[in-house]
Each structure stands twice: as C-alpha cells, then as structure tokens.
Design a protein around this motif. Structure first.
Motif, PDB file in Angstrom:
ATOM      1  N   ARG A 146     -26.791 -37.963  92.412  1.00 21.13           N
ATOM      2  CA  ARG A 146     -27.605 -37.312  91.384  1.00 21.13           C
ATOM      3  C   ARG A 146     -28.831 -38.126  91.012  1.00 21.13           C
ATOM      4  NH1 ARG A 146     -23.021 -34.893  87.129  1.00 21.13           N
ATOM      5  NH2 ARG A 146     -22.298 -33.204  88.512  1.00 21.13           N
ATOM      6  N   ALA A 147     -28.773 -39.422  91.260  1.00 19.40           N
ATOM      7  CA  ALA A 147     -29.889 -40.283  90.862  1.00 19.40           C
ATOM      8  C   ALA A 147     -30.844 -40.615  91.996  1.00 19.40           C
ATOM      9  CB  ALA A 147     -29.340 -41.583  90.269  1.00 19.40           C
ATOM     10  N   LYS A 148     -30.409 -40.422  93.228  1.00 22.65           N
ATOM     11  CA  LYS A 148     -31.209 -40.869  94.365  1.00 22.65           C
ATOM     12  C   LYS A 148     -31.272 -39.787  95.419  1.00 22.65           C
ATOM     13  CE  LYS A 148     -31.384 -44.596  97.804  1.00 22.65           C
ATOM     14  NZ  LYS A 148     -30.722 -45.803  98.327  1.00 22.65           N
ATOM     15  N   ALA A 149     -32.456 -39.601  95.973  1.00 20.01           N
ATOM     16  CA  ALA A 149     -32.623 -38.597  97.027  1.00 20.01           C
ATOM     17  C   ALA A 149     -32.178 -39.185  98.365  1.00 20.01           C
ATOM     18  CB  ALA A 149     -34.083 -38.168  97.114  1.00 20.01           C
ATOM     19  N   PRO A 150     -31.641 -38.337  99.258  1.00 21.14           N
ATOM     20  CA  PRO A 150     -31.275 -38.821 100.598  1.00 21.14           C
ATOM     21  C   PRO A 150     -32.514 -39.358 101.321  1.00 21.14           C
ATOM     22  CG  PRO A 150     -30.305 -36.676 100.146  1.00 21.14           C
ATOM     23  CD  PRO A 150     -31.314 -36.940  99.059  1.00 21.14           C
ATOM     24  N   PRO A 151     -32.366 -40.254 102.277  1.00 21.31           N
ATOM     25  CA  PRO A 151     -31.081 -40.746 102.813  1.00 21.31           C
ATOM     26  C   PRO A 151     -30.404 -41.755 101.878  1.00 21.31           C
ATOM     27  CG  PRO A 151     -32.896 -41.832 103.908  1.00 21.31           C
ATOM     28  CD  PRO A 151     -33.523 -40.792 103.012  1.00 21.31           C
ATOM     29  N   ILE A 152     -29.071 -41.689 101.844  1.00 25.57           N
ATOM     30  CA  ILE A 152     -28.260 -42.573 101.012  1.00 25.57           C
ATOM     31  C   ILE A 152     -27.271 -43.299 101.913  1.00 25.57           C
ATOM     32  CG2 ILE A 152     -26.508 -42.657  99.197  1.00 25.57           C
ATOM     33  CD1 ILE A 152     -27.803 -40.107  98.032  1.00 25.57           C
ATOM     34  N   ARG A 153     -27.161 -44.601 101.688  1.00 26.88           N
ATOM     35  CA  ARG A 153     -26.187 -45.396 102.440  1.00 26.88           C
ATOM     36  C   ARG A 153     -25.705 -46.509 101.517  1.00 26.88           C
ATOM     37  NH1 ARG A 153     -27.703 -47.463 108.400  1.00 26.88           N
ATOM     38  NH2 ARG A 153     -28.059 -45.215 108.576  1.00 26.88           N
ATOM     39  N   VAL A 154     -24.551 -46.300 100.871  1.00 22.88           N
ATOM     40  CA  VAL A 154     -24.058 -47.251  99.882  1.00 22.88           C
ATOM     41  C   VAL A 154     -22.577 -47.522 100.087  1.00 22.88           C
ATOM     42  CG1 VAL A 154     -25.747 -46.602  98.117  1.00 22.88           C
ATOM     43  CG2 VAL A 154     -23.528 -45.430  98.198  1.00 22.88           C
ATOM     44  N   ILE A 155     -22.146 -48.691  99.618  1.00 26.40           N
ATOM     45  CA  ILE A 155     -20.723 -48.968  99.438  1.00 26.40           C
ATOM     46  C   ILE A 155     -20.493 -49.188  97.955  1.00 26.40           C
ATOM     47  CG2 ILE A 155     -20.299 -49.918 101.730  1.00 26.40           C
ATOM     48  CD1 ILE A 155     -20.404 -52.731 100.389  1.00 26.40           C
ATOM     49  N   ILE A 156     -19.265 -48.919  97.510  1.00 22.73           N
ATOM     50  CA  ILE A 156     -18.955 -48.953  96.074  1.00 22.73           C
ATOM     51  C   ILE A 156     -17.658 -49.725  95.873  1.00 22.73           C
ATOM     52  CG2 ILE A 156     -18.634 -47.556  94.005  1.00 22.73           C
ATOM     53  CD1 ILE A 156     -19.745 -45.187  95.889  1.00 22.73           C
ATOM     54  N   PRO A 157     -17.721 -51.036  95.747  1.00 30.15           N
ATOM     55  CA  PRO A 157     -16.498 -51.796  95.438  1.00 30.15           C
ATOM     56  C   PRO A 157     -16.266 -51.841  93.935  1.00 30.15           C
ATOM     57  CG  PRO A 157     -18.316 -53.293  95.862  1.00 30.15           C
ATOM     58  CD  PRO A 157     -18.879 -51.893  95.982  1.00 30.15           C
ATOM     59  N   GLY A 158     -15.005 -51.832  93.522  1.00 33.71           N
ATOM     60  CA  GLY A 158     -14.749 -51.935  92.092  1.00 33.71           C
ATOM     61  C   GLY A 158     -13.299 -51.702  91.727  1.00 33.71           C
ATOM     62  N   ARG A 159     -13.026 -51.827  90.417  1.00 38.06           N
ATOM     63  CA  ARG A 159     -11.675 -51.637  89.878  1.00 38.06           C
ATOM     64  C   ARG A 159     -11.385 -50.160  89.672  1.00 38.06           C
ATOM     65  NH1 ARG A 159     -13.658 -56.014  86.942  1.00 38.06           N
ATOM     66  NH2 ARG A 159     -14.475 -54.524  85.410  1.00 38.06           N
ATOM     67  N   THR A 160     -10.141 -49.794  89.899  1.00 38.02           N
ATOM     68  CA  THR A 160      -9.678 -48.436  89.633  1.00 38.02           C
ATOM     69  C   THR A 160      -8.306 -48.509  88.973  1.00 38.02           C
ATOM     70  OG1 THR A 160      -8.813 -48.318  91.894  1.00 38.02           O
ATOM     71  CG2 THR A 160     -10.991 -47.375  91.505  1.00 38.02           C
ATOM     72  N   TYR A 161      -7.856 -47.381  88.399  1.00 41.15           N
ATOM     73  CA  TYR A 161      -6.650 -47.414  87.570  1.00 41.15           C
ATOM     74  C   TYR A 161      -5.788 -46.174  87.819  1.00 41.15           C
ATOM     75  CZ  TYR A 161      -9.841 -50.591  85.168  1.00 41.15           C
ATOM     76  OH  TYR A 161     -10.739 -51.586  84.875  1.00 41.15           O
ATOM     77  N   ARG A 162      -4.505 -46.413  88.039  1.00 38.28           N
ATOM     78  CA  ARG A 162      -3.531 -45.318  88.138  1.00 38.28           C
ATOM     79  C   ARG A 162      -2.196 -45.802  87.588  1.00 38.28           C
ATOM     80  NH1 ARG A 162      -4.738 -42.838  94.233  1.00 38.28           N
ATOM     81  NH2 ARG A 162      -7.021 -42.734  93.967  1.00 38.28           N
ATOM     82  N   HIS A 163      -1.430 -44.865  87.059  1.00 36.43           N
ATOM     83  CA  HIS A 163      -0.151 -45.208  86.431  1.00 36.43           C
ATOM     84  C   HIS A 163       0.896 -45.395  87.519  1.00 36.43           C
ATOM     85  CE1 HIS A 163       3.396 -44.897  83.829  1.00 36.43           C
ATOM     86  NE2 HIS A 163       2.578 -45.251  82.856  1.00 36.43           N
ATOM     87  N   ASP A 164       0.898 -46.618  88.102  1.00 35.80           N
ATOM     88  CA  ASP A 164       1.800 -46.892  89.224  1.00 35.80           C
ATOM     89  C   ASP A 164       2.030 -48.395  89.296  1.00 35.80           C
ATOM     90  OD1 ASP A 164       3.377 -46.480  91.390  1.00 35.80           O
ATOM     91  OD2 ASP A 164       1.818 -45.708  92.708  1.00 35.80           O
ATOM     92  N   SER A 165       3.257 -48.819  89.596  1.00 39.61           N
ATOM     93  CA  SER A 165       3.545 -50.254  89.658  1.00 39.61           C
ATOM     94  C   SER A 165       4.792 -50.520  90.488  1.00 39.61           C
ATOM     95  CB  SER A 165       3.738 -50.835  88.251  1.00 39.61           C
ATOM     96  OG  SER A 165       3.981 -52.233  88.315  1.00 39.61           O
ATOM     97  N   ASP A 166       4.611 -51.246  91.593  1.00 40.47           N
ATOM     98  CA  ASP A 166       5.723 -51.743  92.411  1.00 40.47           C
ATOM     99  C   ASP A 166       5.178 -52.861  93.295  1.00 40.47           C
ATOM    100  OD1 ASP A 166       4.491 -50.563  94.685  1.00 40.47           O
ATOM    101  OD2 ASP A 166       5.555 -48.681  94.339  1.00 40.47           O
ATOM    102  N   GLN A 167       5.892 -53.188  94.367  1.00 35.60           N
ATOM    103  CA  GLN A 167       5.493 -54.323  95.198  1.00 35.60           C
ATOM    104  C   GLN A 167       4.126 -54.131  95.836  1.00 35.60           C
ATOM    105  OE1 GLN A 167       8.416 -55.426  98.078  1.00 35.60           O
ATOM    106  NE2 GLN A 167       7.241 -57.090  98.929  1.00 35.60           N
ATOM    107  N   THR A 168       3.737 -52.889  96.097  1.00 29.78           N
ATOM    108  CA  THR A 168       2.455 -52.627  96.758  1.00 29.78           C
ATOM    109  C   THR A 168       1.509 -51.799  95.891  1.00 29.78           C
ATOM    110  OG1 THR A 168       3.400 -50.694  97.871  1.00 29.78           O
ATOM    111  CG2 THR A 168       3.440 -52.796  99.064  1.00 29.78           C
TER     112      THR A 168
END
Length: 362
Positions: free
Chosen positions: A188-210
């Motif tokens: 929405r902010a940038k006109a093509p061509p677009i080539r990006v990577i997006i590293p970051g934290r995410t969250y979900r209600h889940d918890s075990d060894q993996t």
C-alpha cells in the motif's frame, strides 16, 4: 679447648645447621654459635689472652671453625629458600594448556535468533531484497481481512490469536500472528517493483518443545509484472543453499493452502538423518522448512494493485525452526529462558558478522 673438643663442637653445630627445618630454626642455630654469647664467639674472645705462639696455633683453628659454620649457615639458608620457592610454584602452578580467558569486551554473545536474522539479511541482500518492518500490534484488517481471511472464515482458526481489549470503537487489535501484515503495508505504501524480506516477532497461543507463544518469522515478497513460480523456486533454492552452507539442495514442492497465496505450497528439503543428526544436501529423507505461493489476486486488489497488471510471490520461514536445524538445538524453549550458560554455548561472538564472502558462520 683441645682440638678434639673443637672437632666435636663443629660436628654438633653443623648437625644443627643441617637439621634446621626453616629460617627461624636456622637463625636460632646462628645466634647460639656466632652471636655475642655464642659458642664460637666465646672461643674467638680467648685469642686475646693467648701468647703469640698459642695464637698462631689456635687462631687458624678457631677462625676456620667460624668460617665453616658461616658457610654451612649460608648453604642451608639457600637450600631453604629454594625449597620454599618450589613449594610456592607448586601451589601457584598455572596450566598453560587451559584456553585463554576472554577479555570483558568480547565475553558477550549474540543470540542465535539475532545471528540467523543477520545471516538471512545478508543472503537476501545479495539477491536485491531490502528489509521491511512493522508493528507487533496489528489491526484485524491488516492481520486477517486484507490477507484474504474474511470475517468469520474458518481459515482464521489456523492461527491461535492473542486478542487485545476492544478500543473506543469496539475494535479489537491483535498481536500479529505472522509478519504478513507488513506485506500489506508495503504494497500500500510502495509501487511495484517490490522485493522485500520481513523478519520479526510473531505471536500465537501455542507452547511445547517446538512451539512458543512468541516466535520469529521471516517472510519474503516480490511484486512486479513478470514474477512467477520459476523465480520463486530459484530464490528459495539459493536461500537454502547459502543458509545451510551446502553445495546444492534438492527441494520438493507439495500443494497446500494459505488464504493469501494461490497456488500455495509447502517446501521440503532433501536431508539425511543418519546418527540422529540432520544434514542437508545429502541423504534420501525430506524435511519441511517453509511455505510459499503466488500472491492471491484478492490480496493484490486489497492493496490497490491490479492483478491483471502485476503479480508476485511470497514465502515464509520460521527463524527459530531453521536455527534449531542448522545449529543442532533440540528444544525451542531455552531460546527465551535467558540462561547465560545456554547463550555461552550456542551464542555467537559480537564481531562475527555474517557475510557471503567471509562465511555466514565463523
């Protein structure tokens, strides 16, 4: 005193010198023999009362006794000093084979997640990708609706979402369940061509060894007029080859479903599990590592792009998972337990900056 008496006195004194076990005992023997009232000193005092002829005979005998006692004292003192030095050296022995202690300014460690983010950034930067970022707290519209998750759609149940309390308008924001909202923000902010990577934290209600309630992802997005699945396949192969530092990788694409891509695929990488160790680029086994697909036309429309004019592909990989695979970590939970011992073992030196030229890992 007769000559035999001098011989007896000398034997006694030399025996006492030899038997002295420390400096204090030796000093006691010295004072008893050569002090002002010592036995040898008393003999020296008698020389003044002797006749010249007697002095010629007795003088050398008594002086000789004094010199021999002094020599014995000096020798014993030197032997005691050497023994004390050897005992000290034995007690303070340094094992020169031990590893060198690190200086305080190099003792810190980079967390494996931070290291993997740097490695991935170096790999994709070499392919012309830039890094995009976004907030951890997102609107429902950006986290779901704009990504082709209609309200009430069963696909929303794929993500165990953390919802925040409703705001003044009654809308509930969420902790982002993936980094895909940044794709929407970017398109929405940038006109093509677009080539990006997006590293970051995410969250979900889940918890075990993996799985943990907070984890890390890295997504990639390419939008232009001619992006296609062949380009996607090449990008992923180059990434896997560079990240796992192998000559070549074989990849297998399996049909899957993601609301925001069509067609969608899960990607497996060839590996070997011999000896309980996972090695990539060899063997006959397969291991799932990421998901991908062509950006859904509805997603393009939601971002104000015409799917008849542009198209693109996207992919996403769990950073925690590939860190575990690459560096042999058996459990995800210690990543977030702040145990310095774990970080000392698995962490990276601060100045070991990943680079495709010098190597991702030193």
């Amino acid at each position: 005193m007769a000559t035999t008496d001098l011989d007896t006195l000398e034997r006694d004194l030399l025996s006492q010198v030899a038997a002295a076990s420390d400096e204090a005992a030796l000093e006691t023997v010295r004072v008893a023999a050569l002090g002002k009232k010592g036995s040898v000193s008393d003999l020296l005092k008698t020389l003044g009362a002797m006749t010249p002829d007697e002095r010629k005979v007795r003088g050398p005998q008594i002086n000789g006794l004094r010199d021999r006692v002094q020599g014995a004292l000096a020798g014993r003192r030197e032997a005691l000093a050497e023994a004390a030095l050897e005992a000290r050296l034995a007690a303070e022995r340094v094992d020169v084979t031990l590893p060198l202690r690190e200086a305080p300014d190099t003792r810190g460690r980079i967390h494996p997640i931070s290291q993997v983010m740097e490695e991935i950034t170096a790999i994709f930067a070499d392919m012309g990708f830039s890094v995009a970022e976004g907030p951890d707290i997102e609107t429902d519209e950006l986290n779901f609706t704009a990504l082709n998750f209609p309200p009430g759609h069963p696909a929303r149940e794929m993500h165990d979402t953390f919802f925040l309390a409703p705001d003044a308008q009654g809308k509930r924001k969420v902790l982002r369940t993936h980094t895909s909202p940044v794709q929407i923000r970017t398109m929405r902010a940038k006109a093509p061509p677009i080539r990006v990577i997006i590293p970051g934290r995410t969250y979900r209600h889940d918890s075990d060894q993996t799985h943990t309630p907070m984890f890390h992802q890295c997504e990639g997005l390419v939008i232009d007029k001619a992006a296609n699945i062949a380009n996607l396949k090449w990008v992923l192969e180059e990434f896997a080859r560079a990240f796992f530092e192998v000559e070549a990788v074989k990849m297998r694409f399996r049909p899957s479903f993601f609301p925001f891509t069509e067609p969608s695929a899960e990607v497996d990488i060839q590996c070997s599990r011999k000896g309980g160790e996972i090695r990539f680029g060899e063997g006959t086994d397969w291991l799932e590592v990421l998901g991908c697909g062509m950006v859904h036309p509805n997603v393009l429309r939601n971002c104000g792009l015409d799917p008849d004019e542009v198209q693109g592909f996207a992919f996403g990989v769990g950073l925690d998972r590939i860190a575990m695979l690459k560096y042999g970590m058996p459990d995800l939970r210690p990543f977030f337990e702040a145990d310095v011992r774990w970080l000392d073992h698995y962490g990276f030196r601060p100045l070991d900056v990943p680079s495709l030229v010098a190597g991702l890992t030193a």
